[in-house]
Every structure is written in structure tokens, then in C-alpha cells.
Scaffold this active site. Structure first.
Site, PDB file in Angstrom:
ATOM      1  CG  ASP A 192      -1.888  -1.099   1.265  1.00 31.46           C
ATOM      2  OD1 ASP A 192      -2.156  -1.623   0.178  1.00 31.46           O
ATOM      3  OD2 ASP A 192      -2.385  -1.452   2.349  1.00 31.46           O
ATOM      4  CG  ASP A 216      -1.677   2.674   3.880  1.00 26.03           C
ATOM      5  OD1 ASP A 216      -2.788   3.216   3.890  1.00 26.03           O
ATOM      6  OD2 ASP A 216      -1.445   1.626   4.503  1.00 26.03           O
ATOM      7  CG  ASP A 220       0.412  -0.116   8.426  1.00 29.93           C
ATOM      8  OD1 ASP A 220       0.489   1.004   8.951  1.00 29.93           O
ATOM      9  OD2 ASP A 220      -0.426  -0.413   7.554  1.00 29.93           O
ATOM     10  NE  ARG A 272      -5.309   5.134  10.848  1.00 32.00           N
ATOM     11  CZ  ARG A 272      -5.598   4.374   9.818  1.00 32.00           C
ATOM     12  NH1 ARG A 272      -4.630   3.772   9.174  1.00 32.00           N
ATOM     13  NH2 ARG A 272      -6.831   4.196   9.432  1.00 32.00           N
TER      14      ARG A 272
END
Ligand SMILES: *[C@@H]1O[C@H](CO)[C@@H](O)[C@H](O)[C@H]1NC(C)=O
Length: 398
Positions: A192, A216, A220, A272
């Protein structure tokens, strides 16, 4: 008489000069002394372990003993059988990497590999780079950009160190073939455009990197990944910064444990930092320099201990540090973000969970390899000021 008096005056002048010189140099020495003492004191526990060594270049592997938090010490990356590999060639071939390239060292070589870089480089990866187990990528001493192409994926690997790189402008990848860990060619259809993506990876330490502007996320941590420490990084200019567990159905992420410490978030990060699902995050001693929407968010019953962070709210209305999403069916699954000794500036605030005092705080319960001393959030401007890839000149300290 006249002769003597001139001489006396000259003597006095010389003596005076000597005294003044001695005095000045002593002041200078005290100042230098206190300065270096302060510099030493102001380094956080990870940096203090290796950055004070002017000879860090010959002792690079010392770094592996400096990690803290859930990754523990990275001693499995050093010792017997270690291969020292130097990247000399910034080019990239995803299926058949040439010796001298980053991919050759990170994906093809087996066993303990410690990767360094010959000189400054901008590496545009043609596809995502799959880092093998027992690999340390050490950018110290050079300015290394991973930019404009694929970025890193840690897929089913363990014992990985990523240190001192600049990730930015990563591009989403179309499906294709890539040399995976231990030179297996794999068809890969994710990409991504995260800077660093962990997929079922464990014991990973991501330290002193600079990350920004990817399509993105920047980091992650997904699909059962755990035992991760994310420290001393500088995250900036990014919408979605860090995702810990990527989907609501990922039940095995309940055992995910991540330490996020000594990072510098901002300027210009939206949300985030991190966003957590299912598992547990110890978010401790980070500096938050404004946020667009929120700093720490979560859903699906995560546990987050936010400890001794410095939250500096943006000038906008969004002063609230946290965000939660209630999409679970019952709608009553508790949201457990506990704030301990956080410091709030410019109107920042955190909402305490209802009946917080009734619940035991989710302390990380580190073992002795993982434990570190948390510092007061008041010192965080100093302790995070060198977050991101360090500039280490050849002849001196980092
Ligand atoms: C994570 O680390 C703990 C030790 O702290 C260890 O017991 C556990 O097996 C590790 N988990 C994985 C998946 O490696």
C-alpha cells in the site's frame, strides 16, 4: 630606577595577563565540562548506551545491546557467524539482486547479516524490499534515503534491526515477483506504500529513522506481529502515521505487544500516533508536536498505557489527544487508554476512561532485558531532540 619601574610594570602586565588567561581558561573548562555532562545526562537510555563512544564505527554491534521495550535486547543479531555486508550500489533488481545492492544483503544473504553503507545514497526500490530474519540495517555514517519506490516489508521474520534510514515518498506497489527472505521468489500482492510494514513479524527494533510523506502509513504492525520496539524515530508530514493491527477481525493481534518510545511526532502529522486494535501498546516518553485530528486512537478493545508523554496540542480546536471508534456489535467493549504522568500543553487533554480508578493500570511488566527507566515528560524536548536519522561525522560521535 626608571629602568626597574618599567620592568616592574611589564612584569605586572605579564602577571596580570597570565592570571586573566588562567581564569578565562578555567571558566572555559568548567563550561565545557558542564556542557558535556549535560549532553550526557540529556541522552535517553538507548542513546546513552552507544552514542557516547567516539569509536562507534568500530563498535557498531554494540547497538544491538542498547534496545529496550518489548523487542528486548537484539543479541541474536550479533556474535558468531555474523556477516558484515556493505552496500556500495544504490540500484535494485527485485528478483535477481546484484551483490553490493541493499536487496542482496537484506533478502538474499542468510544468517546474521549486519548491513552498512559505503556512502550517501538514494535508493529507489523497484518493488518492496523483504528483509530477512537476523538482519540489521545500519545507516549510521551515511545519509540513506529509501524513497520514490517500494519500501520495507518484514514478512514472517524475526530479529530485525532497522536503524538510521530516511524513508519517504514510498509508492504503492502493483503485484509482482520479489525475492523474499532466504532468496525465495514470492508473488506478492501487498504494497500500500507503507514505509515499514510488519506482517507476522516478531522481535523487531526500529530506531532513529526519519519517516514522512508516504501514501498509506509510515509503520504498520499487522497479522500477529509482536515484540516490537519503535524508538527515537522522527515522524512528520504524514496523515496516517502508525497502525498497530490493521483490521478488526485480526484476533491473533490480541497478543501483540509494542513499545513506542522517545519518538518525535510532528510537525504536520494528522492521526494514528499510533492507532491500536486488539493488542497492547506502551506509549511512553514521546513528544507530540501538534496533530491534525488526534494523537492516540483505538478500537476493538486495545490496551494502551500512555505514560510520561508530552502532548502539545495544535492551535486548532482539536485539543483532545485520543480518539476511539465504537464499531463493535455490543458497543460496550471498554476503551482502555490509561494516561499516567503525561504532560499536556496548549490546552491538550485526554479523557480518562469511566471508572478508570477501578481498573488496574495495564503496566507493561517488562523483564530485565526490556525494562527501562521512564523519565519525566518535562525533559522530553531534550530527550527526543535527536530523534530521526542521526548525522554521524566520520571522525566523531553520532
Ligand atoms: C515475545 O517475547 C516473549 C518474551 O518477552 C516470548 O516469551 C514470546 O515467545 C515472544 N513471542 C514471539 C511471537 O516471538
Amino acid at each position: 630606577m626608571a629602568f626597574f619601574s618599567i620592568n616592574n610594570a611589564a612584569c605586572r602586565r605579564i602577571a596580570l595577563l597570565l592570571i586573566v588567561t588562567l581564569f578565562l581558561s578555567s571558566i572555559h573548562a568548567t563550561m565545557a565540562g558542564s556542557k558535556s555532562r549535560k549532553a550526557a545526562v540529556r541522552m535517553n537510555v538507548i542513546d546513552r548506551c552507544w552514542r557516547r563512544d567516539a569509536n562507534w564505527r568500530s563498535n557498531r554491534q554494540k547497538l544491538a545491546t542498547c534496545s529496550v521495550g518489548f523487542a528486548g535486547k537484539m543479541r541474536n543479531n550479533i556474535g558468531r557467524g555474523i556477516i558484515h555486508y556493505q552496500v556500495t550500489d544504490p540500484s535494485d533488481d527485485p528478483v535477481n539482486p546484484r551483490p553490493g545492492t541493499l536487496r542482496y544483503g537484506a533478502s538474499k544473504l542468510r544468517g546474521k547479516v549486519w548491513i552498512t553503507f559505503k556512502n550517501d545514497m538514494e535508493i529507489k526500490l523497484q518493488k518492496s524490499l523483504m528483509v530477512s530474519s537476523f538482519t540489521a540495517i545500519d545507516g549510521r555514517g551515511a545519509s540513506i534515503h529509501i524513497a520514490g519506490g517500494g519500501c520495507f516489508v518484514l514478512y514472517k521474520v524475526t530479529n530485525v534491526i532497522i536503524h538510521g534510514l530516511k524513508f519517504h515518498d514510498c509508492q504503492a506497489q502493483s503485484p509482482g515477483l520479489i525475492m523474499g527472505p532466504d532468496s525465495k521468489i514470492l508473488p506478492v500482492n501487498w504494497g500500500d506504500g507503507d514505509a515499514i510494514r510488519l506482517v507476522t513479524a516478531s522481535k523487531v527494533w526500529i530506531d532513529h529513522n526519519t519517516l514522512y510523506n508516504c501514501p498509506d502509513g509510515l509503520i504498520d504492525v499487522t497479522r500477529g506481529s509482536t515484540n516490537v520496539t519503535i524508538s527515537n524515530n522522527w515522524f512528520r508530514n504524514q496523515n496516517k502515521v502508525m497502525l498497530l493491527s490493521h483490521d478488526d477481525g485480526s484476533v491473533r493481534d490480541k497478543s501483540m505487544r509494542v513499545t513506542v518510545t522517545f519518538n518525535h511526532f510532528g510537525p504536520d502529522c494528522t492521526q494514528r500516533m499510533p492507532r491500536v486494535r486488539h493488542g497492547y501498546a506502551h506509549v511512553v516518553n514521546n513528544l507530540y508536536l501538534e496533530w491534525g485530528k488526534y494523537a492516540i486512537g483505538g478500537s476493538m478493545n486495545p490496551s494502551v498505557l500512555s505514560e510520561s508523554n508530552l502532548f502539545i496540542a495544535p492551535n486548532s480546536e482539536n485539543k483532545k489527544v485520543t480518539w476511539r471508534q465504537d464499531i463493535n456489535v455490543q458497543g460496550r467493549i471498554p476503551w482502555r487508554v490509561y494516561s499516567v504522568n503525561d504532560v499536556f500543553e496548549n490546552g491538550a487533554f485526554i479523557k480518562k476512561p469511566a471508572h478508570a480508578h477501578l481498573h488496574p493500570k495495564p503496566w507493561p511488566r517488562y523483564n530485565h532485558e526490556q525494562f527501562f527507566r521512564v523519565v519525566s515528560a518535562r525533559f522530553l524536548r531534550d530527550f527526543t531532540k535527536d530523534a530521526g536519522a542521526l548525522r554521524c561525522s566520520p571522525m566523531s560521535r553520532c
